[in-house]
Scaffold this motif. Structure first.
Motif, short mmCIF file in Angstrom:
data_model
loop_
_atom_site.label_atom_id
_atom_site.label_comp_id
_atom_site.label_asym_id
_atom_site.label_seq_id
_atom_site.Cartn_x
_atom_site.Cartn_y
_atom_site.Cartn_z
N ASP A 1 -28.68 63.39 34.78
CA ASP A 1 -28.26 61.90 34.42
C ASP A 1 -28.61 61.74 33.01
OD1 ASP A 1 -28.53 59.40 33.99
OD2 ASP A 1 -30.11 58.96 35.47
N PRO A 2 -27.37 62.16 32.24
CA PRO A 2 -27.15 62.13 30.75
C PRO A 2 -27.50 60.79 30.01
CG PRO A 2 -24.98 62.42 31.80
CD PRO A 2 -26.08 62.76 32.64
N ARG A 3 -27.28 59.74 30.90
CA ARG A 3 -27.77 58.19 30.17
C ARG A 3 -29.28 58.45 30.20
NH1 ARG A 3 -26.31 52.43 33.14
NH2 ARG A 3 -27.77 51.26 31.71
N ALA A 4 -30.04 58.77 31.23
CA ALA A 4 -31.37 58.70 31.29
C ALA A 4 -31.97 59.68 30.20
CB ALA A 4 -31.91 59.39 32.72
N ALA A 5 -31.26 60.81 30.00
CA ALA A 5 -31.50 61.69 28.63
C ALA A 5 -31.45 60.99 27.45
CB ALA A 5 -30.72 62.90 28.82
N VAL A 6 -30.58 60.11 27.39
CA VAL A 6 -30.10 59.57 26.12
C VAL A 6 -31.34 58.26 25.90
CG1 VAL A 6 -28.76 57.83 24.76
CG2 VAL A 6 -27.88 59.85 25.79
N GLU A 7 -31.39 57.62 27.12
CA GLU A 7 -32.46 56.26 27.12
C GLU A 7 -34.05 57.03 26.74
OE1 GLU A 7 -31.57 54.48 30.48
OE2 GLU A 7 -29.91 53.24 29.84
N ARG A 8 -34.17 58.17 27.33
CA ARG A 8 -35.48 58.86 26.95
C ARG A 8 -35.68 59.02 25.66
NH1 ARG A 8 -34.48 63.23 29.98
NH2 ARG A 8 -34.88 62.03 31.73
N LEU A 9 -34.74 59.75 24.87
CA LEU A 9 -34.83 59.88 23.44
C LEU A 9 -35.11 58.64 22.65
CD1 LEU A 9 -31.71 62.47 23.01
CD2 LEU A 9 -34.13 63.20 23.08
N VAL A 10 -34.42 57.84 23.02
CA VAL A 10 -34.46 56.25 22.53
C VAL A 10 -35.81 55.76 22.42
CG1 VAL A 10 -33.69 53.86 22.44
CG2 VAL A 10 -31.99 55.73 22.59
N GLU A 11 -36.37 55.80 23.83
CA GLU A 11 -37.80 55.40 24.09
C GLU A 11 -38.83 56.11 23.43
OE1 GLU A 11 -37.82 55.60 28.31
OE2 GLU A 11 -36.48 53.87 28.56
N THR A 12 -38.63 57.43 23.28
CA THR A 12 -39.64 58.30 22.88
C THR A 12 -39.73 58.11 21.23
OG1 THR A 12 -39.11 59.98 24.14
CG2 THR A 12 -40.37 60.73 22.41
N GLN A 13 -38.48 57.96 20.68
CA GLN A 13 -38.66 57.45 19.09
C GLN A 13 -39.21 56.26 18.92
OE1 GLN A 13 -36.96 55.28 17.22
NE2 GLN A 13 -37.29 56.20 15.39
N ALA A 14 -39.00 55.22 19.84
CA ALA A 14 -39.84 53.92 19.81
C ALA A 14 -41.24 54.24 19.80
CB ALA A 14 -38.80 53.03 20.50
N GLY A 15 -41.76 55.04 20.63
CA GLY A 15 -43.04 55.14 20.78
C GLY A 15 -43.36 54.45 22.38
N GLU A 16 -42.46 54.04 23.10
CA GLU A 16 -42.50 53.52 24.40
C GLU A 16 -42.84 54.58 25.47
OE1 GLU A 16 -38.77 51.50 24.80
OE2 GLU A 16 -38.97 50.36 23.23
N VAL A 17 -42.68 55.60 25.35
CA VAL A 17 -43.42 56.68 26.18
C VAL A 17 -44.05 57.88 25.39
CG1 VAL A 17 -41.09 56.49 27.75
CG2 VAL A 17 -41.12 58.12 26.08
N PRO A 18 -44.64 58.79 26.11
CA PRO A 18 -45.48 59.64 25.54
C PRO A 18 -44.63 60.85 24.77
CG PRO A 18 -46.73 59.15 27.51
CD PRO A 18 -45.15 58.60 27.60
N ARG A 19 -45.19 61.12 23.48
CA ARG A 19 -44.56 62.35 23.08
C ARG A 19 -45.19 63.72 23.33
NH1 ARG A 19 -44.04 58.96 17.52
NH2 ARG A 19 -42.11 57.63 17.94
N TYR A 20 -44.43 64.61 23.11
CA TYR A 20 -44.66 66.28 23.44
C TYR A 20 -45.99 66.36 22.94
CZ TYR A 20 -43.34 70.62 25.61
OH TYR A 20 -42.99 71.65 26.42
N VAL A 21 -45.83 66.15 21.42
CA VAL A 21 -47.16 66.33 20.63
C VAL A 21 -48.25 65.74 21.09
CG1 VAL A 21 -45.79 67.21 18.77
CG2 VAL A 21 -46.61 64.78 18.86
N ASP A 22 -48.34 64.68 21.72
CA ASP A 22 -49.45 63.94 22.26
C ASP A 22 -49.84 64.36 23.54
OD1 ASP A 22 -49.56 61.98 20.12
OD2 ASP A 22 -47.93 60.69 20.97
N ALA A 23 -48.99 64.88 24.26
CA ALA A 23 -49.26 65.73 25.69
C ALA A 23 -49.90 67.02 25.68
CB ALA A 23 -47.95 65.37 26.61
N SER A 24 -49.52 67.42 24.47
CA SER A 24 -49.95 68.86 24.28
C SER A 24 -50.38 69.41 23.05
CB SER A 24 -48.86 69.96 24.64
OG SER A 24 -48.81 71.29 24.28
N SER A 25 -51.63 69.82 22.94
CA SER A 25 -52.25 70.24 21.75
C SER A 25 -51.59 71.48 21.34
CB SER A 25 -53.71 70.39 21.69
OG SER A 25 -53.83 71.53 22.57
#
Length: 312
Positions: A169-193
């Motif tokens: 799902d490339p559309r979901a992949a793009v939207e995931r990048l957008v939401e991550t940059q906006a701080g709407e979903v957890p980032r990798y650095v917050d999920a993994s020390s």
């Protein structure tokens, strides 16, 4: 995606296989990251794997404008090879390689891309319109565009462009990048020390590679995989000054912190791989040192040798 975007895999194979095939087992260390070092900006787009329903994945960062400044030193034929990284995406949005500050490739196959640089948002929209892309969604700051056929999806914002091709799902992949940059979903650095340690220890550079190593098959010191290793990174920093020929090199190993880091084993691996055609043959003034839960291999190499390392 165009296989010329597989810069990360070729370079990783040349400098040792620790960054290849690192998807797989998820999970994160419970050890906190100690210190006030800020997260590098590129981590704004690195989403927590759970958000995509995937295991751990890697990333590649390339700074085209910085490389363009040293095109003469790199040499015309080698520079043409460098310019072809990300070519299919840049052609699609009609942005010149030399105008791009950074290209960030994300995911197990690096099939999601974030571009930052000099471009006009309306020009990009018009270019997509010429190719019959249609806008399917737009927030206050980002528009998402789908092609008339195929699976290339583009997100257009004022400060960055996002791109995904292939996958479920490339559309979901793009939207995931957008939401991550906006701080709407957890980032990798917050999920993994571990990922936070990796990215903060790598910092920024002209070319970066990084990934958790939890998916690697067991310890194999001859292949550069060590007991307790949980992530690997690689950084090349090309100097801005034209008279400076030395590219700074960093190979980073992150360990779980549950035992002493195996500095001697890493040092022995480096010494065993200094021969012609081996992992560290072009690296000069090599030093190996422990730093907290990491071991850092540092040195330098000539600008042209640096490009040969990326494109053997």
């Amino acid at each position: 995606m165009d296989d010329r975007n597989a810069l990360s895999r070729r370079a990783a194979l040349r400098v040792g296989g620790a960054l290849v095939g690192v998807g797989g087992l998820a999970g994160c260390s419970s050890l906190p990251f100690v210190g006030a070092t800020p997260d590098p900006q590129y981590t704004d787009w690195l989403y927590a794997p759970d958000e995509a329903g995937v295991g751990d994945y890697g990333f590649t960062l390339l700074r085209p404008a910085a490389l363009a400044e040293r095109a003469e030193d790199i040499g015309p034929l080698a520079y043409e090879r460098v310019r072809r990284v990300g070519e299919s995406f840049l052609d699609l949005v009609d942005v010149d390689f030399e105008a791009v500050d950074s290209l960030l490739f994300v995911g197990a196959d690096r099939s999601s891309v974030v571009l930052q640089g000099e471009y006009d948002r309306e020009d990009v929209r018009a270019e997509l319109g010429y190719d019959d892309f249609r806008r399917v969604g737009e927030t206050e700051s980002v528009g998402v565009y789908l092609p008339p056929e195929g699976d290339r999806v583009v997100g257009v914002a004022d400060s960055y462009l996002a791109f995904a091709e292939g996958g479920p799902d490339p559309r979901a992949a793009v939207e995931r990048l957008v939401e991550t940059q906006a701080g709407e979903v957890p980032r990798y650095v917050d999920a993994s020390s571990t990922v936070r340690t990796l990215t903060r220890s790598l910092g920024d550079g002209t070319v970066l590679f990084g990934a958790r190593a939890s998916g690697l098959p067991g310890r194999d010191t001859e292949a550069g995989r060590f007991e307790g290793q949980v992530a690997s990174g690689l950084r090349f920093t090309v100097p801005e000054e034209e008279e400076e020929e030395r590219v700074a090199f960093l190979r980073l190993y992150v360990f779980d912190g549950e035992r002493a880091v195996p500095t001697d084993a890493v040092r022995a691996f480096v010494e065993d791989n200094r021969g012609t055609g081996e992992s560290f043959d072009d690296v000069e003034d090599v030093a190996v040192a422990a730093d907290g839960r990491t071991v850092r291999v540092t040195g330098g190499l000539n600008v042209r040798d640096f490009v040969a390392t990326l494109f053997p």
